[in-house]
Design a protein around this motif. Structure first.
Motif, PDB file in Angstrom:
ATOM      1  N   PHE A  17     -22.431  12.420  23.317  1.00  0.00           N
ATOM      2  CA  PHE A  17     -22.995  11.067  23.289  1.00  0.00           C
ATOM      3  C   PHE A  17     -23.472  10.637  24.679  1.00  0.00           C
ATOM      4  N   SER A  18     -22.759  11.076  25.717  1.00  0.00           N
ATOM      5  CA  SER A  18     -23.168  10.763  27.087  1.00  0.00           C
ATOM      6  C   SER A  18     -24.485  11.451  27.422  1.00  0.00           C
ATOM      7  N   ILE A  19     -24.605  12.707  27.005  1.00  0.00           N
ATOM      8  CA  ILE A  19     -25.863  13.436  27.206  1.00  0.00           C
ATOM      9  C   ILE A  19     -26.988  12.756  26.433  1.00  0.00           C
ATOM     10  N   MET A  20     -26.696  12.342  25.206  1.00  0.00           N
ATOM     11  CA  MET A  20     -27.692  11.650  24.390  1.00  0.00           C
ATOM     12  C   MET A  20     -28.192  10.394  25.089  1.00  0.00           C
ATOM     13  N   GLY A  21     -27.257   9.604  25.644  1.00  0.00           N
ATOM     14  CA  GLY A  21     -27.649   8.392  26.349  1.00  0.00           C
ATOM     15  C   GLY A  21     -28.549   8.679  27.538  1.00  0.00           C
ATOM     16  N   ALA A  22     -28.232   9.752  28.261  1.00  0.00           N
ATOM     17  CA  ALA A  22     -29.046  10.133  29.409  1.00  0.00           C
ATOM     18  C   ALA A  22     -30.446  10.555  28.966  1.00  0.00           C
ATOM     19  N   LEU A  23     -30.536  11.291  27.853  1.00  0.00           N
ATOM     20  CA  LEU A  23     -31.839  11.730  27.348  1.00  0.00           C
ATOM     21  C   LEU A  23     -32.679  10.532  26.900  1.00  0.00           C
ATOM     22  N   VAL A  24     -32.033   9.564  26.245  1.00  0.00           N
ATOM     23  CA  VAL A  24     -32.743   8.350  25.818  1.00  0.00           C
ATOM     24  C   VAL A  24     -33.231   7.566  27.025  1.00  0.00           C
ATOM     25  N   LYS A  25     -32.390   7.445  28.025  1.00  0.00           N
ATOM     26  CA  LYS A  25     -32.769   6.716  29.237  1.00  0.00           C
ATOM     27  C   LYS A  25     -33.942   7.390  29.949  1.00  0.00           C
ATOM     28  N   ALA A  26     -33.937   8.730  29.951  1.00  0.00           N
ATOM     29  CA  ALA A  26     -35.007   9.476  30.610  1.00  0.00           C
ATOM     30  C   ALA A  26     -36.332   9.352  29.871  1.00  0.00           C
ATOM     31  N   ALA A  27     -36.263   9.067  28.565  1.00  0.00           N
ATOM     32  CA  ALA A  27     -37.483   8.943  27.754  1.00  0.00           C
ATOM     33  C   ALA A  27     -37.929   7.493  27.666  1.00  0.00           C
ATOM     34  N   GLU A  28     -37.869   6.775  28.776  1.00  0.00           N
ATOM     35  CA  GLU A  28     -38.140   5.338  28.765  1.00  0.00           C
ATOM     36  C   GLU A  28     -39.607   5.013  28.489  1.00  0.00           C
ATOM     37  N   GLY A  29     -40.491   5.995  28.554  1.00  0.00           N
ATOM     38  CA  GLY A  29     -41.892   5.744  28.265  1.00  0.00           C
ATOM     39  C   GLY A  29     -42.202   5.663  26.779  1.00  0.00           C
ATOM     40  N   VAL A  30     -41.216   5.978  25.945  1.00  0.00           N
ATOM     41  CA  VAL A  30     -41.400   5.950  24.489  1.00  0.00           C
ATOM     42  C   VAL A  30     -40.826   4.647  23.942  1.00  0.00           C
ATOM     43  N   PRO A  31     -41.554   3.944  23.053  1.00  0.00           N
ATOM     44  CA  PRO A  31     -41.030   2.699  22.487  1.00  0.00           C
ATOM     45  C   PRO A  31     -39.654   2.889  21.856  1.00  0.00           C
ATOM     46  N   VAL A  32     -38.845   1.831  21.901  1.00  0.00           N
ATOM     47  CA  VAL A  32     -37.461   1.914  21.431  1.00  0.00           C
ATOM     48  C   VAL A  32     -37.390   2.280  19.953  1.00  0.00           C
ATOM     49  N   GLY A  33     -38.238   1.668  19.134  1.00  0.00           N
ATOM     50  CA  GLY A  33     -38.224   1.973  17.705  1.00  0.00           C
ATOM     51  C   GLY A  33     -38.501   3.440  17.435  1.00  0.00           C
ATOM     52  N   GLN A  34     -39.417   4.004  18.177  1.00  0.00           N
ATOM     53  CA  GLN A  34     -39.735   5.422  18.038  1.00  0.00           C
ATOM     54  C   GLN A  34     -38.563   6.285  18.506  1.00  0.00           C
ATOM     55  N   THR A  35     -37.875   5.838  19.543  1.00  0.00           N
ATOM     56  CA  THR A  35     -36.696   6.558  20.029  1.00  0.00           C
ATOM     57  C   THR A  35     -35.597   6.565  18.980  1.00  0.00           C
ATOM     58  N   VAL A  36     -35.394   5.424  18.317  1.00  0.00           N
ATOM     59  CA  VAL A  36     -34.406   5.341  17.240  1.00  0.00           C
ATOM     60  C   VAL A  36     -34.772   6.304  16.119  1.00  0.00           C
ATOM     61  N   PHE A  37     -36.074   6.402  15.808  1.00  0.00           N
ATOM     62  CA  PHE A  37     -36.519   7.317  14.754  1.00  0.00           C
ATOM     63  C   PHE A  37     -36.126   8.756  15.072  1.00  0.00           C
ATOM     64  N   PHE A  38     -36.381   9.188  16.298  1.00  0.00           N
ATOM     65  CA  PHE A  38     -36.042  10.560  16.676  1.00  0.00           C
ATOM     66  C   PHE A  38     -34.529  10.764  16.717  1.00  0.00           C
ATOM     67  N   ARG A  39     -33.807   9.761  17.234  1.00  0.00           N
ATOM     68  CA  ARG A  39     -32.344   9.891  17.312  1.00  0.00           C
ATOM     69  C   ARG A  39     -31.745  10.034  15.920  1.00  0.00           C
ATOM     70  N   ALA A  40     -32.145   9.187  15.004  1.00  0.00           N
ATOM     71  CA  ALA A  40     -31.573   9.228  13.658  1.00  0.00           C
ATOM     72  C   ALA A  40     -32.208  10.334  12.818  1.00  0.00           C
ATOM     73  N   GLY A  41     -33.541  10.479  12.929  1.00  0.00           N
ATOM     74  CA  GLY A  41     -34.243  11.453  12.102  1.00  0.00           C
ATOM     75  C   GLY A  41     -33.911  12.886  12.450  1.00  0.00           C
ATOM     76  N   CYS A  42     -33.863  13.215  13.745  1.00  0.00           N
ATOM     77  CA  CYS A  42     -33.550  14.590  14.148  1.00  0.00           C
ATOM     78  C   CYS A  42     -32.073  14.903  13.950  1.00  0.00           C
ATOM     79  N   GLY A  43     -31.242  13.866  13.970  1.00  0.00           N
ATOM     80  CA  GLY A  43     -29.825  14.094  13.738  1.00  0.00           C
ATOM     81  C   GLY A  43     -29.487  14.253  12.265  1.00  0.00           C
ATOM     82  N   LEU A  44     -30.359  13.734  11.396  1.00  0.00           N
ATOM     83  CA  LEU A  44     -30.088  13.758   9.957  1.00  0.00           C
ATOM     84  C   LEU A  44     -29.971  15.169   9.384  1.00  0.00           C
ATOM     85  N   PRO A  45     -30.879  16.115   9.704  1.00  0.00           N
ATOM     86  CA  PRO A  45     -30.723  17.484   9.175  1.00  0.00           C
ATOM     87  C   PRO A  45     -29.410  18.136   9.617  1.00  0.00           C
ATOM     88  N   VAL A  46     -28.995  17.852  10.854  1.00  0.00           N
ATOM     89  CA  VAL A  46     -27.724  18.398  11.339  1.00  0.00           C
ATOM     90  C   VAL A  46     -26.572  17.862  10.500  1.00  0.00           C
TER      91      VAL A  46
END
Length: 302
Positions: A17-46
């Motif tokens: 989760f700490s790594i995830m937070g760092a990756l989200v912070k580093a991707a600050e150029g991407v809108p938050v809603g889009q970031t949520v989509f990737f966080r939840a969407g890419c985690g869903l298959p796992v």
């Protein structure tokens, strides 16, 4: 029960989760809603693969109350989005420290919504924790310290408030709904709700941003699996204190990756919040043991 296995899984989850937070912070150029989509969407298959291996698909996805799942998922999605937004305005260690108010808020909401009895010791711990939060956010209360920092503080505290509400809803659902269903429908709902933010402007990520976003989804999904699995090997009250290891990772990542140097004031406030939260967890564990002991006594007297 295998406590060491449960503790190891919890520590692994907190690291991810700490790594995830760092990756989200580093991707600050991407809108938050889009970031949520990737966080939840890419985690869903796992998560789906994990549930399938556990034998929880599709039987484990049956629900007793669609309304309960919807409310929990919407509140949890809001907490995720606000948390991601706050990461863009504040240093990672400060965000982590402020989020430690969540177990303190859970005590407050449990008393209000679930009518749980809260005695003086826990009330005192809540007060100490709130003082710690005030110490952390004091420099941010004035816009002279920077409007971005003030907004970030409001976002993180709002995220913590919604996260605590989500945990209260999960607690109320636990006796009726399966863990598999709660985990799956939260991720599915968050993915769907994030699509509603498309009109506010999504972007085509750069190759680095693709890697950051997908990485955030995979690490977040894997962390969710580990923390859920940990409860099969140890009680939640035993594992809860180990979640504070996130402060260590936040300090390390913040310093070496984002060049963020924590202030003594922030560290002092974080120490108060952590001590208050740890005491609340310990007190909950003691109360749980007392209730179990009384239950055994009542059973022998029948």
């Amino acid at each position: 029960m295998k406590p060491l296995v449960g503790i190891s899984l919890t520590l692994g989850a907190i690291f991810l989760f700490s790594i995830m937070g760092a990756l989200v912070k580093a991707a600050e150029g991407v809108p938050v809603g889009q970031t949520v989509f990737f966080r939840a969407g890419c985690g869903l298959p796992v998560i789906v693969a994990w549930l399938w291996l556990r034998g929880d698909m599709p039987e484990g996805l049956k629900v007793q109350s669609v309304r309960s799942h919807a409310i929990r998922a919407i509140v949890g999605s809001g907490a995720m989005g606000l948390g991601f937004l706050g990461l863009r305005y504040l240093p990672l260690p400060e965000v982590t420290a402020l989020r430690f108010i969540t177990p303190i808020l859970i005590v407050i909401f449990a008393a209000i919504l679930l009518r749980e009895r809260v005695r003086l010791l826990r009330i005192t711990a809540v007060a100490v924790g709130l003082v710690g939060v005030l110490i952390i956010m004091w420099p941010r209360l004035s816009l002279d310290g920077g409007e971005r920092e003030f907004i970030g503080t409001v976002m993180i505290l709002s995220s913590a408030l919604l996260a605590s509400l989500a945990q209260i809803f999960v607690k109320a659902m636990a006796s009726k709904e399966s863990t598999a269903a709660i985990v799956f429908y939260f991720s599915a709902t968050a993915t769907t709700l994030s699509l509603l933010t498309i009109p506010w402007g999504w972007v085509w990520p750069t190759p680095l941003e693709w890697a950051l976003l997908i990485g955030a989804g995979l690490t977040g999904g894997a962390g969710q699996i580990l923390v859920t699995s940990s409860y099969r090997f140890a009680d939640a009250s035993l594992l809860a204190p180990y979640t504070y290891s996130s402060m260590i990772w936040a300090l390390v990542i913040g310093f070496f990756v984002f060049n963020e140097v924590p202030t003594l004031q922030m560290l002092a406030g974080a120490a108060l919040v952590i001590c208050a939260g740890a005491f609340i967890v310990w007190r909950e564990q003691q109360l749980g043991k007392d209730r179990a002991a009384r239950g055994k006594i009542n059973a022998t007297m029948r």
